[in-house]
Each structure stands twice: as C-alpha cells, then as structure tokens.
Design a protein around this motif. Structure first.
Motif, PDB file in Angstrom:
ATOM      1  N   LEU A 140       9.396  17.395  -9.412  1.00  0.00           N
ATOM      2  CA  LEU A 140       8.608  16.565 -10.335  1.00  0.00           C
ATOM      3  C   LEU A 140       8.840  15.076 -10.075  1.00  0.00           C
ATOM      4  CD1 LEU A 140       8.919  18.344 -13.806  1.00  0.00           C
ATOM      5  CD2 LEU A 140       7.048  18.471 -12.173  1.00  0.00           C
ATOM      6  N   ASP A 141      10.118  14.714  -9.889  1.00  0.00           N
ATOM      7  CA  ASP A 141      10.437  13.315  -9.600  1.00  0.00           C
ATOM      8  C   ASP A 141       9.766  12.858  -8.300  1.00  0.00           C
ATOM      9  OD1 ASP A 141      12.016  13.458 -11.843  1.00  0.00           O
ATOM     10  OD2 ASP A 141      13.928  13.356 -10.770  1.00  0.00           O
ATOM     11  N   ALA A 142       9.813  13.700  -7.280  1.00  0.00           N
ATOM     12  CA  ALA A 142       9.228  13.345  -5.978  1.00  0.00           C
ATOM     13  C   ALA A 142       7.716  13.176  -6.083  1.00  0.00           C
ATOM     14  CB  ALA A 142       9.578  14.396  -4.941  1.00  0.00           C
ATOM     15  N   GLU A 143       7.062  14.014  -6.860  1.00  0.00           N
ATOM     16  CA  GLU A 143       5.607  13.897  -7.017  1.00  0.00           C
ATOM     17  C   GLU A 143       5.249  12.598  -7.746  1.00  0.00           C
ATOM     18  OE1 GLU A 143       1.510  14.974  -6.878  1.00  0.00           O
ATOM     19  OE2 GLU A 143       3.261  15.363  -5.646  1.00  0.00           O
ATOM     20  N   ALA A 144       5.994  12.265  -8.775  1.00  0.00           N
ATOM     21  CA  ALA A 144       5.735  11.011  -9.491  1.00  0.00           C
ATOM     22  C   ALA A 144       5.972   9.817  -8.571  1.00  0.00           C
ATOM     23  CB  ALA A 144       6.626  10.920 -10.729  1.00  0.00           C
ATOM     24  N   GLN A 145       7.014   9.859  -7.773  1.00  0.00           N
ATOM     25  CA  GLN A 145       7.294   8.765  -6.850  1.00  0.00           C
ATOM     26  C   GLN A 145       6.245   8.683  -5.745  1.00  0.00           C
ATOM     27  OE1 GLN A 145      11.295   9.681  -5.710  1.00  0.00           O
ATOM     28  NE2 GLN A 145      12.167   8.514  -7.401  1.00  0.00           N
ATOM     29  N   ARG A 146       5.733   9.815  -5.301  1.00  0.00           N
ATOM     30  CA  ARG A 146       4.699   9.815  -4.260  1.00  0.00           C
ATOM     31  C   ARG A 146       3.429   9.129  -4.754  1.00  0.00           C
ATOM     32  NH1 ARG A 146       0.100  12.592  -2.748  1.00  0.00           N
ATOM     33  NH2 ARG A 146       0.093  13.766  -4.678  1.00  0.00           N
ATOM     34  N   VAL A 147       2.991   9.495  -5.946  1.00  0.00           N
ATOM     35  CA  VAL A 147       1.735   8.947  -6.471  1.00  0.00           C
ATOM     36  C   VAL A 147       1.906   7.474  -6.849  1.00  0.00           C
ATOM     37  CG1 VAL A 147       0.056   9.116  -8.330  1.00  0.00           C
ATOM     38  CG2 VAL A 147       0.895  11.176  -7.226  1.00  0.00           C
ATOM     39  N   LEU A 148       2.960   7.152  -7.576  1.00  0.00           N
ATOM     40  CA  LEU A 148       3.129   5.775  -8.033  1.00  0.00           C
ATOM     41  C   LEU A 148       3.588   4.842  -6.918  1.00  0.00           C
ATOM     42  CD1 LEU A 148       4.638   6.425 -11.548  1.00  0.00           C
ATOM     43  CD2 LEU A 148       2.284   5.922 -10.924  1.00  0.00           C
ATOM     44  N   GLY A 149       4.213   5.380  -5.897  1.00  0.00           N
ATOM     45  CA  GLY A 149       4.620   4.559  -4.761  1.00  0.00           C
ATOM     46  C   GLY A 149       3.452   4.127  -3.896  1.00  0.00           C
ATOM     47  N   ALA A 150       2.319   4.797  -4.008  1.00  0.00           N
ATOM     48  CA  ALA A 150       1.140   4.468  -3.205  1.00  0.00           C
ATOM     49  C   ALA A 150       0.249   3.427  -3.873  1.00  0.00           C
ATOM     50  CB  ALA A 150       0.331   5.736  -2.940  1.00  0.00           C
ATOM     51  N   LEU A 151       0.554   3.046  -5.091  1.00  0.00           N
ATOM     52  CA  LEU A 151      -0.310   2.113  -5.826  1.00  0.00           C
ATOM     53  C   LEU A 151      -0.382   0.751  -5.143  1.00  0.00           C
ATOM     54  CD1 LEU A 151       0.828   2.819  -9.477  1.00  0.00           C
ATOM     55  CD2 LEU A 151      -1.329   3.471  -8.427  1.00  0.00           C
ATOM     56  N   ARG A 152      -1.553   0.125  -5.251  1.00  0.00           N
ATOM     57  CA  ARG A 152      -1.755  -1.249  -4.793  1.00  0.00           C
ATOM     58  C   ARG A 152      -2.509  -1.989  -5.887  1.00  0.00           C
ATOM     59  NH1 ARG A 152      -5.031  -1.275   0.391  1.00  0.00           N
ATOM     60  NH2 ARG A 152      -6.291   0.051  -0.905  1.00  0.00           N
ATOM     61  N   PHE A 153      -2.095  -3.208  -6.134  1.00  0.00           N
ATOM     62  CA  PHE A 153      -2.719  -4.028  -7.158  1.00  0.00           C
ATOM     63  C   PHE A 153      -3.205  -5.329  -6.533  1.00  0.00           C
ATOM     64  CE2 PHE A 153       0.220  -1.301  -9.432  1.00  0.00           C
ATOM     65  CZ  PHE A 153      -0.550  -0.860 -10.491  1.00  0.00           C
ATOM     66  N   VAL A 154      -4.027  -6.054  -7.264  1.00  0.00           N
ATOM     67  CA  VAL A 154      -4.487  -7.351  -6.784  1.00  0.00           C
ATOM     68  C   VAL A 154      -3.303  -8.316  -6.751  1.00  0.00           C
ATOM     69  CG1 VAL A 154      -6.853  -7.059  -7.614  1.00  0.00           C
ATOM     70  CG2 VAL A 154      -5.168  -8.100  -9.105  1.00  0.00           C
ATOM     71  N   ARG A 155      -3.430  -9.335  -5.927  1.00  0.00           N
ATOM     72  CA  ARG A 155      -2.369 -10.340  -5.817  1.00  0.00           C
ATOM     73  C   ARG A 155      -2.236 -11.113  -7.124  1.00  0.00           C
ATOM     74  NH1 ARG A 155      -0.440 -11.797  -0.903  1.00  0.00           N
ATOM     75  NH2 ARG A 155      -1.289 -10.616   0.834  1.00  0.00           N
ATOM     76  N   SER A 156      -1.029 -11.673  -7.337  1.00  0.00           N
ATOM     77  CA  SER A 156      -0.774 -12.425  -8.559  1.00  0.00           C
ATOM     78  C   SER A 156       0.207 -13.545  -8.251  1.00  0.00           C
ATOM     79  CB  SER A 156      -0.202 -11.505  -9.628  1.00  0.00           C
ATOM     80  OG  SER A 156       0.212 -12.241 -10.743  1.00  0.00           O
ATOM     81  N   LYS A 157       0.202 -14.560  -9.092  1.00  0.00           N
ATOM     82  CA  LYS A 157       1.161 -15.653  -8.930  1.00  0.00           C
ATOM     83  C   LYS A 157       2.514 -15.301  -9.533  1.00  0.00           C
ATOM     84  CE  LYS A 157      -2.415 -19.118  -8.896  1.00  0.00           C
ATOM     85  NZ  LYS A 157      -3.058 -20.218  -9.615  1.00  0.00           N
ATOM     86  N   ALA A 158       2.564 -14.245 -10.316  1.00  0.00           N
ATOM     87  CA  ALA A 158       3.823 -13.825 -10.940  1.00  0.00           C
ATOM     88  C   ALA A 158       4.809 -13.408  -9.848  1.00  0.00           C
ATOM     89  CB  ALA A 158       3.578 -12.663 -11.890  1.00  0.00           C
ATOM     90  N   THR A 159       6.081 -13.611 -10.095  1.00  0.00           N
ATOM     91  CA  THR A 159       7.073 -13.259  -9.087  1.00  0.00           C
ATOM     92  C   THR A 159       7.165 -11.748  -8.910  1.00  0.00           C
ATOM     93  OG1 THR A 159       8.800 -13.346 -10.764  1.00  0.00           O
ATOM     94  CG2 THR A 159       8.455 -15.320  -9.420  1.00  0.00           C
ATOM     95  N   GLN A 160       7.284 -11.048  -9.990  1.00  0.00           N
ATOM     96  CA  GLN A 160       7.326  -9.584  -9.931  1.00  0.00           C
ATOM     97  C   GLN A 160       7.050  -9.047 -11.326  1.00  0.00           C
ATOM     98  OE1 GLN A 160      10.221  -7.680  -7.399  1.00  0.00           O
ATOM     99  NE2 GLN A 160      10.780  -6.307  -9.043  1.00  0.00           N
TER     100      GLN A 160
END
Length: 172
Positions: A140-160
């Motif tokens: 279960l942990d590996a599946e959650a990490q697989r899906v959420l690790g592939a996310l990409r978001f728009v660029r931002s000026k925020a540091t993190q």
C-alpha cells in the motif's frame, strides 16, 4: 568489368554502413575472442507521467481552487489501484485485506517536481496494523508513493510547498 567492380564496391560500402564498425585488439600471442552481446534489458512497468497540475492550494479564487483540486484528485484516483501484493496469498488465504486511508506527505519543489519519495505519515486502517501482513502494508505504501511521486505541478516562486494527501484503498 569496370561496372562489376563499382557494383562490388557499392555493395561492400552498403554492408559497412549497415553496421557500426568495431575494432578489436589482441596482444601478440593472445587469441582474439568474440565479444559477447549484452541481452536487452527486461521491459519494466511503464513509468507513470502526470499532467502538469495547478497548485490549487495557492489559488485565491474558490472556483479555480475547486477546479484544480478536482483535477488533482481525478488524476490520483484514476492512477491509484489496490496492489495485488496486498491481497491474500496461497500461503495465507485467511489474511485480511488492508483497507482504509493513508495520509502521505508530499514536498513540492519550486520547479513543480515532487521531492522523492513521498512519505506515509499515518495509516488509518479498518483494523490495527498488527492484523495485516507487513508485506501488504508495504505494498500500500509503495502504491501511494508511486502515484504521488509522479505528480508534476506548475512552477512557483515559493521555495517549497508541502501537501498532506489522503489516499483511500478499498478492495474490490
């Protein structure tokens, strides 16, 4: 005779062009051994690629925020599947299926990528964790990490940025 020689030269050059040339060297007194070819790598699962998602948590407009959140959760729910490794095996046919919710912390960099790996911070399962096989919980942990690790978001000026994402696993 001249045409025959030109034809032979053209055929030879076509053969040479078809393959990359490799030189072999053997020291005097040592035989030249044929080089082994490496077998092609085994095909692995296709890498999951996310569309570039909006940073909905920064949106001041409630409608755009809701639209971004829906797009985010549509992607996550479409990609997250109940892992086969979490299902009971022939060795343990009476093992319980782990169902419930995982809370996963995701760190988003300014360039929009996700800092790897996302971290499971809490498991809210139907039974205590000790009731499930450890391999099922890891799946279960590996599946959650697989899906959420592939996310990409728009660029931002925020540091993190950081998100706490709930993922619900329900066995079908």
């Amino acid at each position: 005779m001249k045409n025959w020689i030109i034809g032979l030269l053209l055929a030879g050059s076509a053969l040479l062009a078809a393959r990359p040339a490799r030189a072999q060297y053997a020291a005097p007194g040592f035989p030249m051994l044929p080089q082994r070819r490496e077998p092609p790598p085994a095909p692995g699962p296709a890498k999951l690629v996310s569309p570039v998602l909006p940073r909905f948590w920064h949106e001041p407009d409630p409608e755009r925020q809701a639209a971004g959140r829906n797009k985010f959760f549509d992607f996550v729910s479409a990609q997250a599947k109940f892992p086969e490794a979490a299902r009971p095996t022939a060795a343990q046919p009476n093992a319980l299926l782990p169902t419930g919710r995982l809370l996963v912390s995701v760190q988003v960099r300014p360039d929009g990528s996700v800092r790897q790996p996302p971290r499971v911070t809490k498991r809210e399962l139907a039974q205590p964790e000790s009731a499930y096989p450890p391999a099922a919980l890891r799946a279960l942990d590996a599946e959650a990490q697989r899906v959420l690790g592939a996310l990409r978001f728009v660029r931002s000026k925020a540091t993190q940025d950081s998100l706490l994402v709930p993922i619900r696993f329900i066995a079908e």
